[in-house]
Design a protein around this motif. Structure first.
Motif, PDB file in Angstrom:
ATOM      1  N   TYR A  37       0.823  -1.276  -0.061  1.00  0.00           N
ATOM      2  CA  TYR A  37       0.040  -0.167   0.012  1.00  0.00           C
ATOM      3  C   TYR A  37       0.953   1.256  -0.050  1.00  0.00           C
ATOM      4  CZ  TYR A  37      -3.329  -3.507   1.536  1.00  0.00           C
ATOM      5  OH  TYR A  37      -4.337  -4.492   1.991  1.00  0.00           O
ATOM      6  N   SER A  38       0.290   2.116  -0.261  1.00  0.00           N
ATOM      7  CA  SER A  38       0.849   3.487  -0.245  1.00  0.00           C
ATOM      8  C   SER A  38       1.032   3.997   1.414  1.00  0.00           C
ATOM      9  CB  SER A  38      -0.002   4.785  -0.714  1.00  0.00           C
ATOM     10  OG  SER A  38       0.537   6.074  -0.486  1.00  0.00           O
ATOM     11  N   VAL A  39       2.081   4.583   1.721  1.00  0.00           N
ATOM     12  CA  VAL A  39       2.290   4.959   3.082  1.00  0.00           C
ATOM     13  C   VAL A  39       1.266   5.966   3.702  1.00  0.00           C
ATOM     14  CG1 VAL A  39       3.724   6.906   2.640  1.00  0.00           C
ATOM     15  CG2 VAL A  39       4.110   5.578   4.822  1.00  0.00           C
ATOM     16  N   SER A  40       0.462   6.501   2.718  1.00  0.00           N
ATOM     17  CA  SER A  40      -0.505   7.445   3.330  1.00  0.00           C
ATOM     18  C   SER A  40      -1.875   6.459   3.861  1.00  0.00           C
ATOM     19  CB  SER A  40      -0.882   8.413   2.038  1.00  0.00           C
ATOM     20  OG  SER A  40      -1.454   7.533   0.874  1.00  0.00           O
ATOM     21  N   GLU A  41      -1.644   5.458   3.406  1.00  0.00           N
ATOM     22  CA  GLU A  41      -2.841   4.662   3.863  1.00  0.00           C
ATOM     23  C   GLU A  41      -2.463   4.041   5.450  1.00  0.00           C
ATOM     24  OE1 GLU A  41      -5.011   2.522   0.486  1.00  0.00           O
ATOM     25  OE2 GLU A  41      -2.915   2.659  -0.199  1.00  0.00           O
ATOM     26  N   VAL A  42      -1.437   4.235   5.733  1.00  0.00           N
ATOM     27  CA  VAL A  42      -0.890   3.208   7.127  1.00  0.00           C
ATOM     28  C   VAL A  42      -2.121   3.259   8.109  1.00  0.00           C
ATOM     29  CG1 VAL A  42       0.055   5.626   8.055  1.00  0.00           C
ATOM     30  CG2 VAL A  42       0.933   3.181   8.843  1.00  0.00           C
ATOM     31  N   LYS A  43      -2.706   3.963   8.487  1.00  0.00           N
ATOM     32  CA  LYS A  43      -3.653   4.020   9.595  1.00  0.00           C
ATOM     33  C   LYS A  43      -4.807   2.908   9.217  1.00  0.00           C
ATOM     34  CE  LYS A  43      -2.939   7.624  12.390  1.00  0.00           C
ATOM     35  NZ  LYS A  43      -2.656   9.143  12.330  1.00  0.00           N
ATOM     36  N   GLU A  44      -5.106   3.079   7.820  1.00  0.00           N
ATOM     37  CA  GLU A  44      -6.352   2.077   7.308  1.00  0.00           C
ATOM     38  C   GLU A  44      -5.917   0.727   7.217  1.00  0.00           C
ATOM     39  OE1 GLU A  44      -5.758   5.004   5.278  1.00  0.00           O
ATOM     40  OE2 GLU A  44      -6.701   6.173   6.586  1.00  0.00           O
ATOM     41  N   VAL A  45      -4.773   0.489   6.973  1.00  0.00           N
ATOM     42  CA  VAL A  45      -4.216  -0.958   6.369  1.00  0.00           C
ATOM     43  C   VAL A  45      -3.583  -1.606   7.691  1.00  0.00           C
ATOM     44  CG1 VAL A  45      -4.288   0.069   4.134  1.00  0.00           C
ATOM     45  CG2 VAL A  45      -1.937  -0.248   5.283  1.00  0.00           C
ATOM     46  N   LYS A  47      -4.527  -2.028  10.815  1.00  0.00           N
ATOM     47  CA  LYS A  47      -4.987  -2.146  11.947  1.00  0.00           C
ATOM     48  C   LYS A  47      -5.014  -3.557  12.652  1.00  0.00           C
ATOM     49  CE  LYS A  47      -8.684   1.249  11.531  1.00  0.00           C
ATOM     50  NZ  LYS A  47      -9.052   1.693  10.236  1.00  0.00           N
ATOM     51  N   ASP A  48      -4.995  -4.666  11.877  1.00  0.00           N
ATOM     52  CA  ASP A  48      -4.875  -5.934  12.150  1.00  0.00           C
ATOM     53  C   ASP A  48      -3.683  -6.567  11.836  1.00  0.00           C
ATOM     54  OD1 ASP A  48      -5.585  -6.076   9.613  1.00  0.00           O
ATOM     55  OD2 ASP A  48      -7.002  -7.592   9.993  1.00  0.00           O
ATOM     56  N   ALA A  49      -2.603  -5.734  11.363  1.00  0.00           N
ATOM     57  CA  ALA A  49      -1.190  -6.259  10.936  1.00  0.00           C
ATOM     58  C   ALA A  49      -0.313  -7.055  11.992  1.00  0.00           C
ATOM     59  CB  ALA A  49      -0.635  -5.198  10.134  1.00  0.00           C
ATOM     60  N   ASP A  50       0.423  -8.212  11.636  1.00  0.00           N
ATOM     61  CA  ASP A  50       1.385  -8.626  12.247  1.00  0.00           C
ATOM     62  C   ASP A  50       2.640  -8.181  12.119  1.00  0.00           C
ATOM     63  OD1 ASP A  50      -0.291 -10.966  13.803  1.00  0.00           O
ATOM     64  OD2 ASP A  50      -0.740 -11.172  11.342  1.00  0.00           O
ATOM     65  N   SER A  70       0.471  -1.088  16.271  1.00  0.00           N
ATOM     66  CA  SER A  70       0.923  -1.762  17.347  1.00  0.00           C
ATOM     67  C   SER A  70       1.857  -3.056  17.102  1.00  0.00           C
ATOM     68  CB  SER A  70      -0.198  -2.203  18.164  1.00  0.00           C
ATOM     69  OG  SER A  70      -1.289  -2.680  17.141  1.00  0.00           O
ATOM     70  N   CYS A  71       2.365  -3.316  15.938  1.00  0.00           N
ATOM     71  CA  CYS A  71       3.290  -4.431  15.696  1.00  0.00           C
ATOM     72  C   CYS A  71       4.432  -4.084  15.210  1.00  0.00           C
ATOM     73  CB  CYS A  71       2.470  -5.096  14.262  1.00  0.00           C
ATOM     74  SG  CYS A  71       2.393  -4.157  12.840  1.00  0.00           S
ATOM     75  N   PRO A  72       5.457  -5.184  14.938  1.00  0.00           N
ATOM     76  CA  PRO A  72       6.629  -4.516  14.661  1.00  0.00           C
ATOM     77  C   PRO A  72       6.631  -3.928  13.255  1.00  0.00           C
ATOM     78  CG  PRO A  72       6.725  -6.847  15.365  1.00  0.00           C
ATOM     79  CD  PRO A  72       5.335  -6.316  15.305  1.00  0.00           C
ATOM     80  N   VAL A  73       7.772  -2.864  13.051  1.00  0.00           N
ATOM     81  CA  VAL A  73       7.877  -2.131  12.031  1.00  0.00           C
ATOM     82  C   VAL A  73       9.509  -2.195  11.587  1.00  0.00           C
ATOM     83  CG1 VAL A  73       7.520   0.085  10.945  1.00  0.00           C
ATOM     84  CG2 VAL A  73       5.979  -0.934  12.580  1.00  0.00           C
ATOM     85  N   GLU A  74       9.659  -2.398  10.473  1.00  0.00           N
ATOM     86  CA  GLU A  74      11.154  -2.407  10.139  1.00  0.00           C
ATOM     87  C   GLU A  74      11.081  -1.986   8.590  1.00  0.00           C
ATOM     88  OE1 GLU A  74      14.146  -5.257  11.498  1.00  0.00           O
ATOM     89  OE2 GLU A  74      14.235  -5.817   9.372  1.00  0.00           O
TER      90      GLU A  74
END
Length: 99
Positions: A37-45, A47-50, A70-74
């Motif tokens: 996704y586009s980084v601009s969609e971060v909040k929408e996409v 939510k339930d990411a691992d 609320s999940c790992p980000v790298e």
């Protein structure tokens, strides 16, 4: 099934890496829903990411995105991204998810 979200500037170039990661996940027998996704969609996409992985072109937003999810980000390794090495990126994703 684990949800892995890739973020980049427009969601286009990273889509190619998603395909390679899906192939690697299948070879590893690892069930994952992987999408770009586009980084601009971060909040929408996310939510339930691992796991959230950032394309090199948006790695400068790492600390901000870590605050938003609320999940790992790298950030994806630049060499692996440049070579579209889905196997290497998938291996790192599994490590970060802790499976």
């Amino acid at each position: 099934m684990k949800k892995i979200v890739l973020l980049c500037a427009a969601g286009m170039s990273t889509s190619m890496l998603v395909k390679k990661m899906e192939e690697a996940a299948a070879a590893m027998n690892f069930e994952a829903d992987i999408a770009a996704y586009s980084v601009s969609e971060v909040k929408e996409v996310t939510k339930d990411a691992d796991l959230v992985l950032l394309g090199p072109q948006v790695r400068y937003q790492l600390s901000k995105i870590k605050e938003d999810v609320s999940c790992p980000v790298e950030a994806i390794d630049m060499a692996a991204y440049g070579m579209m090495d889905g196997k290497a990126v998938m291996k790192r994703a599994v490590e970060l998810i802790g499976e």
